[in-house]
Design a protein around this motif. Structure first.
Motif, PDB file in Angstrom:
ATOM      1  N   ILE A   1     -10.511 -18.416   0.471  1.00 38.80           N
ATOM      2  CA  ILE A   1     -10.470 -16.953   0.460  1.00 38.80           C
ATOM      3  C   ILE A   1      -9.030 -16.469   0.467  1.00 38.80           C
ATOM      4  CG2 ILE A   1     -11.082 -14.843   1.707  1.00 38.80           C
ATOM      5  CD1 ILE A   1     -13.528 -16.280   2.778  1.00 38.80           C
ATOM      6  N   ILE A   2      -8.714 -15.567  -0.445  1.00 43.34           N
ATOM      7  CA  ILE A   2      -7.411 -14.912  -0.491  1.00 43.34           C
ATOM      8  C   ILE A   2      -7.593 -13.476  -0.016  1.00 43.34           C
ATOM      9  CG2 ILE A   2      -5.528 -14.122  -1.969  1.00 43.34           C
ATOM     10  CD1 ILE A   2      -6.065 -16.492  -3.778  1.00 43.34           C
ATOM     11  N   ASN A   3      -6.854 -13.094   1.004  1.00 42.43           N
ATOM     12  CA  ASN A   3      -6.879 -11.738   1.557  1.00 42.43           C
ATOM     13  C   ASN A   3      -5.559 -11.050   1.270  1.00 42.43           C
ATOM     14  OD1 ASN A   3      -9.495 -11.799   3.059  1.00 42.43           O
ATOM     15  ND2 ASN A   3      -8.472 -13.435   4.191  1.00 42.43           N
ATOM     16  N   THR A   4      -5.626  -9.829   0.755  1.00 39.37           N
ATOM     17  CA  THR A   4      -4.376  -9.103   0.517  1.00 39.37           C
ATOM     18  C   THR A   4      -3.662  -8.777   1.821  1.00 39.37           C
ATOM     19  OG1 THR A   4      -5.558  -6.992   0.480  1.00 39.37           O
ATOM     20  CG2 THR A   4      -5.216  -8.093  -1.637  1.00 39.37           C
TER      21      THR A   4
ATOM     22  N   ALA B   1       2.768  -8.781  -4.938  1.00 38.66           N
ATOM     23  CA  ALA B   1       2.649 -10.074  -4.254  1.00 38.66           C
ATOM     24  C   ALA B   1       2.260 -11.123  -5.283  1.00 38.66           C
ATOM     25  CB  ALA B   1       1.601 -10.003  -3.146  1.00 38.66           C
ATOM     26  N   ASN B   2       3.052 -12.195  -5.372  1.00 35.76           N
ATOM     27  CA  ASN B   2       2.775 -13.268  -6.320  1.00 35.76           C
ATOM     28  C   ASN B   2       1.681 -14.179  -5.780  1.00 35.76           C
ATOM     29  OD1 ASN B   2       4.775 -12.457  -8.183  1.00 35.76           O
ATOM     30  ND2 ASN B   2       6.361 -13.457  -6.951  1.00 35.76           N
ATOM     31  N   LEU B   3       0.736 -14.509  -6.639  1.00 36.00           N
ATOM     32  CA  LEU B   3      -0.317 -15.463  -6.295  1.00 36.00           C
ATOM     33  C   LEU B   3       0.052 -16.876  -6.731  1.00 36.00           C
ATOM     34  CD1 LEU B   3      -3.396 -13.268  -7.314  1.00 36.00           C
ATOM     35  CD2 LEU B   3      -2.371 -13.522  -5.051  1.00 36.00           C
ATOM     36  N   ASP B   4       0.766 -16.963  -7.850  1.00 35.38           N
ATOM     37  CA  ASP B   4       1.424 -18.207  -8.269  1.00 35.38           C
ATOM     38  C   ASP B   4       2.577 -17.796  -9.173  1.00 35.38           C
ATOM     39  OD1 ASP B   4       0.352 -17.639 -10.761  1.00 35.38           O
ATOM     40  OD2 ASP B   4      -1.180 -19.197 -10.685  1.00 35.38           O
ATOM     41  N   ASN B   5       3.083 -18.698  -9.955  1.00 31.33           N
ATOM     42  CA  ASN B   5       4.269 -18.393 -10.759  1.00 31.33           C
ATOM     43  C   ASN B   5       4.005 -17.351 -11.835  1.00 31.33           C
ATOM     44  OD1 ASN B   5       5.818 -20.214  -9.306  1.00 31.33           O
ATOM     45  ND2 ASN B   5       5.322 -21.937 -10.673  1.00 31.33           N
ATOM     46  N   THR B   6       2.764 -17.215 -12.292  1.00 31.40           N
ATOM     47  CA  THR B   6       2.471 -16.286 -13.396  1.00 31.40           C
ATOM     48  C   THR B   6       1.445 -15.218 -13.028  1.00 31.40           C
ATOM     49  OG1 THR B   6       0.774 -17.798 -14.238  1.00 31.40           O
ATOM     50  CG2 THR B   6       3.022 -18.036 -15.129  1.00 31.40           C
ATOM     51  N   SER B   7       0.915 -15.277 -11.819  1.00 33.72           N
ATOM     52  CA  SER B   7      -0.134 -14.330 -11.415  1.00 33.72           C
ATOM     53  C   SER B   7       0.333 -13.504 -10.225  1.00 33.72           C
ATOM     54  CB  SER B   7      -1.427 -15.074 -11.058  1.00 33.72           C
ATOM     55  OG  SER B   7      -1.850 -15.892 -12.123  1.00 33.72           O
ATOM     56  N   PHE B   8      -0.075 -12.229 -10.219  1.00 31.67           N
ATOM     57  CA  PHE B   8       0.298 -11.374  -9.093  1.00 31.67           C
ATOM     58  C   PHE B   8      -0.732 -10.267  -8.919  1.00 31.67           C
ATOM     59  CE2 PHE B   8       2.513  -9.553 -12.796  1.00 31.67           C
ATOM     60  CZ  PHE B   8       2.083  -8.238 -12.759  1.00 31.67           C
ATOM     61  N   ILE B   9      -0.640  -9.571  -7.795  1.00 30.97           N
ATOM     62  CA  ILE B   9      -1.465  -8.393  -7.501  1.00 30.97           C
ATOM     63  C   ILE B   9      -0.546  -7.293  -6.996  1.00 30.97           C
ATOM     64  CG2 ILE B   9      -2.010  -9.105  -5.130  1.00 30.97           C
ATOM     65  CD1 ILE B   9      -4.842  -7.875  -5.635  1.00 30.97           C
ATOM     66  N   GLN B  10      -0.807  -6.069  -7.418  1.00 28.70           N
ATOM     67  CA  GLN B  10       0.066  -4.936  -7.071  1.00 28.70           C
ATOM     68  C   GLN B  10      -0.734  -3.804  -6.423  1.00 28.70           C
ATOM     69  OE1 GLN B  10       1.939  -3.650 -10.711  1.00 28.70           O
ATOM     70  NE2 GLN B  10       3.699  -5.038 -10.450  1.00 28.70           N
TER      71      GLN B  10
ATOM     72  N   SER C   1      -3.929  -6.177 -11.111  1.00 29.73           N
ATOM     73  CA  SER C   1      -3.577  -7.594 -11.075  1.00 29.73           C
ATOM     74  C   SER C   1      -3.166  -8.062 -12.467  1.00 29.73           C
ATOM     75  CB  SER C   1      -4.756  -8.431 -10.572  1.00 29.73           C
ATOM     76  OG  SER C   1      -5.823  -8.411 -11.519  1.00 29.73           O
ATOM     77  N   LYS C   2      -2.530  -9.246 -12.501  1.00 27.67           N
ATOM     78  CA  LYS C   2      -2.181  -9.894 -13.759  1.00 27.67           C
ATOM     79  C   LYS C   2      -2.374 -11.395 -13.587  1.00 27.67           C
ATOM     80  CE  LYS C   2       1.471 -10.633 -17.159  1.00 27.67           C
ATOM     81  NZ  LYS C   2       2.899 -10.385 -17.518  1.00 27.67           N
ATOM     82  N   GLY C   3      -3.072 -11.987 -14.531  1.00 26.02           N
ATOM     83  CA  GLY C   3      -3.312 -13.418 -14.467  1.00 26.02           C
ATOM     84  C   GLY C   3      -4.299 -13.826 -13.397  1.00 26.02           C
ATOM     85  N   LEU C   4      -5.134 -12.880 -12.951  1.00 25.30           N
ATOM     86  CA  LEU C   4      -6.066 -13.186 -11.862  1.00 25.30           C
ATOM     87  C   LEU C   4      -7.129 -14.197 -12.302  1.00 25.30           C
ATOM     88  CD1 LEU C   4      -6.619 -12.380  -8.902  1.00 25.30           C
ATOM     89  CD2 LEU C   4      -8.233 -10.688  -9.753  1.00 25.30           C
ATOM     90  N   SER C   5      -7.442 -14.211 -13.585  1.00 26.79           N
ATOM     91  CA  SER C   5      -8.460 -15.147 -14.084  1.00 26.79           C
ATOM     92  C   SER C   5      -8.020 -16.602 -13.915  1.00 26.79           C
ATOM     93  CB  SER C   5      -8.769 -14.858 -15.551  1.00 26.79           C
ATOM     94  OG  SER C   5      -7.593 -14.978 -16.345  1.00 26.79           O
ATOM     95  N   LYS C   6      -6.716 -16.840 -13.784  1.00 25.85           N
ATOM     96  CA  LYS C   6      -6.237 -18.200 -13.533  1.00 25.85           C
ATOM     97  C   LYS C   6      -6.503 -18.629 -12.088  1.00 25.85           C
ATOM     98  CE  LYS C   6      -2.368 -17.538 -16.750  1.00 25.85           C
ATOM     99  NZ  LYS C   6      -0.870 -17.524 -16.844  1.00 25.85           N
ATOM    100  N   ILE C   7      -6.674 -17.617 -11.202  1.00 26.28           N
ATOM    101  CA  ILE C   7      -6.829 -17.892  -9.770  1.00 26.28           C
ATOM    102  C   ILE C   7      -8.292 -17.947  -9.365  1.00 26.28           C
ATOM    103  CG2 ILE C   7      -6.200 -17.108  -7.441  1.00 26.28           C
ATOM    104  CD1 ILE C   7      -3.835 -17.987  -9.133  1.00 26.28           C
ATOM    105  N   THR C   8      -9.116 -17.007  -9.935  1.00 22.49           N
ATOM    106  CA  THR C   8     -10.513 -16.901  -9.509  1.00 22.49           C
ATOM    107  C   THR C   8     -11.430 -16.760 -10.712  1.00 22.49           C
ATOM    108  OG1 THR C   8     -12.069 -15.650  -8.133  1.00 22.49           O
ATOM    109  CG2 THR C   8     -10.366 -14.392  -9.261  1.00 22.49           C
ATOM    110  N   SER C   9     -12.641 -17.201 -10.522  1.00 23.88           N
ATOM    111  CA  SER C   9     -13.663 -17.033 -11.558  1.00 23.88           C
ATOM    112  C   SER C   9     -14.720 -16.019 -11.119  1.00 23.88           C
ATOM    113  CB  SER C   9     -14.330 -18.380 -11.865  1.00 23.88           C
ATOM    114  OG  SER C   9     -14.893 -18.944 -10.672  1.00 23.88           O
TER     115      SER C   9
END
Length: 617
Positions: A138-141, A159-168, A185-193
């Motif tokens: 679980i990822i909590n903001t 906040a960066n989730l990894d090198n290419t993904s973040f949430i604002q 968000s950007k690149g969230l599909s790389k983090i969660t399905s």
């Protein structure tokens, strides 16, 4: 010989006292049980929270490590205008302070009883968006530390989730009392399905008013549904509301924190419970909903509104299509809202002349009594007729002492018909006054214009007045009366007692054995009001005090200058001589009911006689 049962006042008083003691004991026992359950639940929640923190800290595969918070720089970002000051933390992009600059809260520890008014302070609010990564963590903001930047008048927290993904979280002040924010968000599909994330909002409402028990009563969830077409409120909790919620508010007595969603909230749940451990708080609220993840990203717009519950201000909030957002529903005027708005208009009109709030209430009372004075006149006329008729009623009761009760009632109704008296005519006008009584009960503790207005010994007309207070908690008494003495309430109850004495002089004692004396019940009302109104708005007690004093003056005026009882008696006797006087609808209905009862009684007697004959055979 079997004795007739008679009504005993001492027995009634004994039953009332026993009932009060039993109710008090049940309330006390229930509170003790709830407190024990709450403590057990909090202990269990704390244990679960500790286990979750330990698990997340030890899990190396989690995309966000809690120990990274200690290494990151956390700061508070200010947003301010003439009305509000807001501070947002870079930890979790959460609200950490919301102060309404032009308002103050009650402070019992200072001589001026004032302190800055915060709706959010000391982390009493928790806002979080959570989702699971592809590994199931679980990822909590709330656990992320955001980096701030600015884009024009917008403050962007990333906040960066990894090198290419973040949430604002993108914040910007809007108008006088609102803070817009967008979650992208950007690149969230790389983090969660996942297709949905979960929104979580918890707020512990801060006590702001002098009358905490009254403020707690008016603190609750309120919300709008289906594009502002419906409104509703909640005093317990709601689960999986199928409708679209437009906004949800934690509404206190005079202020509200309202969370709006541009696209609405779905699959929402809400809970609330009273805060018993910390006297600085009223209730704890929790609201959850889903956040759609569309095309692999979050893109949702929200607005925080931190509003004083001023009716004109709330009405000014409009949707994009021009429709009202129904924010005014946060003022609990109830089902007689239009009448409360009329009182509000009178109050605002009179306040323009610089009249003190207490004297405005005095003038409003006079206006209301002038409007309702014809009702009181009709009530007194009917009461006088009943009192004049009492000797004849007593004579009739004596004549039919051993008769069938139904026949005695029929004879009584016939006497009423001949003299032109309707016993219910005085009751029906009294029912008309119930909406007025109810609307005033709602108006005074919810009119923000009265908040903080002093009058005579009362320092706030929306809270209780006190001439004496004590700190010792007295079981049962403290819960039903409080730890203070309200002088306005005592004066009102004394005047009500005098008015009751004068108004019941026209009432008859019960004509049938075993029936309670309503006069006794009316004398009991001032005693009950001492408990009911002691912790209520002093402005309401002041209104009732003035209202009943005017009632006494009106009774004296009607009795001495407007009604000649000798002429009234002569008119009633003259009515007896008029032939063929038509029965009123009420008399016709009563006559029909008595005839039906008599027929049923006759059938029962015949059945008994037949049964006795069969037994003899």
């Amino acid at each position: 010989m079997q004795q007739e049962s008679k009504f005993d006042k001492n027995q009634l008083i004994g039953f009332i006292l026993i009932g009060i003691i039993l109710i008090g004991f049940l309330v006390y026992s229930n509170n003790q049980q709830k407190q024990a359950i709450d403590e057990a639940q909090k202990s269990e929640q704390q244990q679960i929270k500790s286990e979750n923190i330990s698990q997340n800290t030890n899990d190396k595969s989690a995309p966000v490590k809690l120990d990274s918070l200690a290494q990151a720089k956390v700061e508070l970002l200010p947003f301010s205008n003439d009305e509000i000051e807001v501070k947002v933390s870079t930890q979790g992009a959460q609200l950490r302070e919301v102060r309404l600059k032009k308002w103050t809260a009650y402070d019992k520890d200072t001589t001026i009883h004032k302190k800055p008014l915060y709706l959010v302070n000391n982390e009493n609010t928790d806002f979080n968006i959570s989702f699971k990564d592809k590994a199931g963590k679980i990822i909590n903001t709330r656990d992320l530390v955001f980096t701030p930047s600015t884009e024009g008048n917008v403050t962007v927290l990333t906040a960066n989730l990894d090198n290419t993904s973040f949430i604002q979280f993108r914040y910007a002040l809007k108008g006088k009392y609102s803070l817009d924010f967008q979650v992208v968000s950007k690149g969230l599909s790389k983090i969660t399905s996942q297709q949905d994330a979960e929104l979580y909002w918890n707020q512990n409402a801060i006590a702001l008013e002098k009358g905490k028990s009254q403020e707690t009563t008016y603190t609750e969830f309120r919300y709008s549904l289906n594009d502002y077409s419906q409104t509703d409120y909640d005093t317990n909790g709601f689960t999986e509301d199928k409708d679209k919620i437009d906004w949800i508010s934690v509404k206190q007595q005079f202020f509200a924190t309202i969370l709006e969603a541009q696209n609405g909230f779905y699959k929402s749940k809400g809970t609330q419970e009273a805060e018993r451990d910390n006297p600085d708080y009223l209730k704890n609220f929790t609201f959850t909903s889903i956040v759609p993840i569309q095309q692999g990203e979050i893109n949702q717009k929200y607005t925080w509104n931190f509003l004083p519950l001023d009716y004109d201000l709330l009405k000014s909030y409009k949707a994009d299509n021009g429709d009202s957002k129904q924010f005014s529903y946060n003022i609990p005027f109830g089902w007689m809202k239009w009448l409360c708005i009329f009182y509000l208009w009178i109050y605002e009109f009179l306040s323009k002349f610089g009249i003190a709030a207490g004297w405005i209430i005095f003038l409003m009372t006079i206006v209301v009594k002038l409007v309702t004075s014809p009702i009181m006149y009709k009530q007194y006329i009917q009461g006088a007729k009943m009192r004049i008729l009492k000797p004849e009623i007593d004579e009739l009761n004596e004549k039919h002492k051993n008769s069938d009760p139904i026949k005695k009632q029929q004879a009584t109704m016939e006497l009423y018909r001949k003299v032109g008296v309707n016993p219910l005519a005085g009751c029906l006008p009294a029912l008309i006054q119930i909406p007025i009584f109810y609307s005033l009960f709602r108006f005074f503790p919810n009119n923000i214009a009265l908040r903080g207005q002093s009058f005579l010994w009362a320092d706030d007309l929306t809270a209780y007045d006190s001439i004496y207070e004590w700190t010792t908690h007295i079981p049962i008494l403290s819960s039903i009366y409080g730890n203070h003495i309200s002088l306005f309430t005592i004066l009102y109850c004394l005047v009500l007692l005098i008015y009751t004495k004068m108004s019941t002089s026209t009432m008859q004692a019960p004509t049938q054995e075993g029936m309670p004396d309503m006069r006794f019940m009316m004398y009991l009302m001032p005693v009950m009001f001492i408990f009911w109104l002691n912790s209520y708005a002093s402005g309401l007690s002041w209104y009732y005090l003035v209202s009943n004093a005017i009632n006494i003056l009106l009774i004296l005026l009607i009795k001495n200058f407007m009604i000649n009882e000798e002429k009234l008696h002569a008119k009633m006797q003259e009515n007896k001589t008029k032939p063929g006087k038509k029965k009123s609808k009420w008399q016709q209905k009563m006559q029909s009911m008595l005839e039906q009862a008599q027929e049923q009684q006759k059938q029962i007697q015949e059945q008994k006689m037949n049964q006795n004959k069969n037994k003899k055979k």
